[in-house]
Design a protein around this motif. Structure first.
Motif, short mmCIF file in Angstrom:
data_model
loop_
_atom_site.label_atom_id
_atom_site.label_comp_id
_atom_site.label_asym_id
_atom_site.label_seq_id
_atom_site.Cartn_x
_atom_site.Cartn_y
_atom_site.Cartn_z
N PRO A 127 0.84 -1.21 0.00
CA PRO A 127 0.00 0.00 0.00
C PRO A 127 0.87 1.25 0.00
O PRO A 127 1.90 1.30 0.67
N GLN A 128 0.45 2.26 -0.77
CA GLN A 128 1.28 3.44 -0.93
C GLN A 128 0.88 4.58 0.00
O GLN A 128 -0.28 4.81 0.28
N SER A 129 1.89 5.28 0.46
CA SER A 129 1.70 6.46 1.29
C SER A 129 1.07 7.58 0.47
O SER A 129 1.24 7.65 -0.75
N SER A 130 0.39 8.48 1.15
CA SER A 130 -0.20 9.63 0.47
C SER A 130 0.87 10.64 0.05
O SER A 130 0.58 11.58 -0.68
N VAL A 131 2.11 10.42 0.53
CA VAL A 131 3.21 11.34 0.18
C VAL A 131 4.26 10.63 -0.67
O VAL A 131 5.45 10.94 -0.58
N LEU A 132 3.83 9.70 -1.52
CA LEU A 132 4.76 8.98 -2.39
C LEU A 132 5.58 9.95 -3.24
O LEU A 132 6.81 9.83 -3.33
N ALA A 133 4.92 10.90 -3.88
CA ALA A 133 5.62 11.84 -4.74
C ALA A 133 6.65 12.65 -3.95
O ALA A 133 7.76 12.91 -4.43
N GLU A 134 6.28 13.04 -2.73
CA GLU A 134 7.21 13.80 -1.89
C GLU A 134 8.42 12.95 -1.49
O GLU A 134 9.56 13.44 -1.47
N ASN A 135 8.19 11.68 -1.17
CA ASN A 135 9.29 10.78 -0.81
C ASN A 135 10.25 10.61 -1.99
O ASN A 135 11.47 10.66 -1.82
N ILE A 136 9.68 10.41 -3.18
CA ILE A 136 10.52 10.25 -4.37
C ILE A 136 11.29 11.53 -4.65
O ILE A 136 12.48 11.51 -4.97
N GLY A 137 10.63 12.68 -4.49
CA GLY A 137 11.30 13.96 -4.70
C GLY A 137 12.46 14.16 -3.74
O GLY A 137 13.53 14.65 -4.12
N THR A 138 12.26 13.77 -2.49
CA THR A 138 13.33 13.89 -1.50
C THR A 138 14.52 13.01 -1.86
O THR A 138 15.67 13.45 -1.81
N LEU A 139 14.25 11.79 -2.27
CA LEU A 139 15.33 10.87 -2.64
C LEU A 139 16.04 11.35 -3.90
O LEU A 139 17.27 11.23 -4.01
N ARG A 140 15.30 11.88 -4.85
CA ARG A 140 15.94 12.40 -6.07
C ARG A 140 16.90 13.54 -5.73
O ARG A 140 17.95 13.69 -6.36
N ALA A 141 16.53 14.33 -4.74
CA ALA A 141 17.37 15.46 -4.36
C ALA A 141 18.60 15.03 -3.56
O ALA A 141 19.66 15.66 -3.65
N LEU A 142 18.47 13.94 -2.81
CA LEU A 142 19.53 13.57 -1.87
C LEU A 142 20.43 12.42 -2.33
O LEU A 142 21.56 12.30 -1.86
N LEU A 143 19.93 11.57 -3.23
CA LEU A 143 20.75 10.45 -3.69
C LEU A 143 21.66 10.90 -4.83
O LEU A 143 21.22 11.56 -5.77
N PRO A 144 22.93 10.48 -4.79
CA PRO A 144 23.90 10.92 -5.79
C PRO A 144 23.90 10.05 -7.04
O PRO A 144 24.95 9.61 -7.52
N ALA A 145 22.73 9.78 -7.58
CA ALA A 145 22.62 8.89 -8.73
C ALA A 145 21.27 9.11 -9.41
O ALA A 145 20.31 9.56 -8.77
N PRO A 146 21.17 8.80 -10.69
CA PRO A 146 19.91 9.00 -11.41
C PRO A 146 18.82 8.00 -11.01
O PRO A 146 19.12 6.85 -10.68
N LEU A 147 17.60 8.47 -11.06
CA LEU A 147 16.43 7.60 -10.87
C LEU A 147 16.16 6.87 -12.18
O LEU A 147 15.93 7.51 -13.22
N LEU A 148 16.20 5.55 -12.15
CA LEU A 148 15.99 4.75 -13.36
C LEU A 148 14.51 4.52 -13.65
O LEU A 148 14.16 4.14 -14.77
N GLY A 149 13.67 4.77 -12.66
CA GLY A 149 12.24 4.62 -12.88
C GLY A 149 11.47 4.44 -11.60
O GLY A 149 12.02 4.05 -10.57
N VAL A 150 10.19 4.79 -11.66
CA VAL A 150 9.25 4.55 -10.56
C VAL A 150 8.33 3.44 -11.02
O VAL A 150 7.54 3.62 -11.96
#
Length: 231
Positions: free
Chosen positions: A184-207
């Protein structure tokens, strides 16, 4: 699409995060783009006896998803019966896991030409093999860039950042990460992904949303950051 040979180690932020499912989806995506592929699961815990041989479901899935035709024992040279921590499963069978032995198996298999090779770990990054070595030491000995599968659930930001930090401390590059939407997905999935995109030193290959097949999952992945990376 032409490509130089690319080899990656696939890890996860925990066990049961979908490493094999995402690996199979990446292999499927590569096949759809005309690439030859191979995959290994050098160590697997949790096997059943099939035709007189202990085999693991994840290793069999990788075997089916790759384009190379490799015998099961090459894909998964160390198959442990119990679905528990590998070093404990090995001890129950009177075996001792060693990086040098696993490295030999993997390097031998990787001599077979393929455009894309994936070597999938077991569990998370620091799964113990013995009192002195972990699976991270295997990835380090192979000198492979790492693909990290992040299970998008409560706690995922902390787990992903800790794993990325551990990968960096091992001296290996994080080549990319996949947001795998398990459960089950959190209501803040997009926010979590955005946070990880900003903080992880690597490209997102896909959701990747919850999918019924690796073909469906492959539609949500991009190989371009991997194929463009330098080994």
């Amino acid at each position: 699409m032409a490509s130089s040979r690319k080899k990656f180690f696939v890890t996860g932020t925990d066990t049961e995060v979908g490493k094999t499912f995402i690996s199979c989806a990446l292999l499927t995506k590569a096949r759809q783009q005309g690439l030859t592929t191979g995959a290994l699961k050098p160590l697997a815990a949790g096997c059943e006896e099939i035709d007189g041989q202990w085999q693991n479901d994840d290793a069999r899935a990788l075997q089916a998803a790759m384009t190379l035709s490799l015998p099961y024992q090459t894909v998964n040279p160390i198959a442990l019966k119990a679905a528990i921590a590998p070093h404990i499963a090995a001890a129950q069978e009177g075996k001792r896991l060693q990086v040098a032995r696993l490295e030999g198996f993997v390097k031998g298999a990787l001599t077979t030409p393929a455009d894309l090779w994936l070597v999938e770990g077991a569990g998370g990054w620091l799964v113990p093999l013995n009192p002195a070595e972990t699976l991270a030491d295997l990835a380090k000995s192979l000198e492979l860039p790492v693909i990290m599968v992040v299970a998008m659930r409560l706690g995922c930001i902390n787990h992903a950042l800790l794993t990325a930090q551990a990968i960096k401390l091992s001296g290996l590059p994080l080549a990319g990460w996949v947001a795998n939407c398990v459960g089950p997905q959190s209501s803040v999935l997009a926010e979590n992904i955005g946070t990880l995109r900003a903080l992880l030193p690597a490209p997102l290959l896909g959701v990747v949303p919850r999918c019924d097949s690796v073909e469906a999952a492959a539609e949500h992945l991009s190989l371009e950051p991997l194929l463009a990376s330098t080994d």
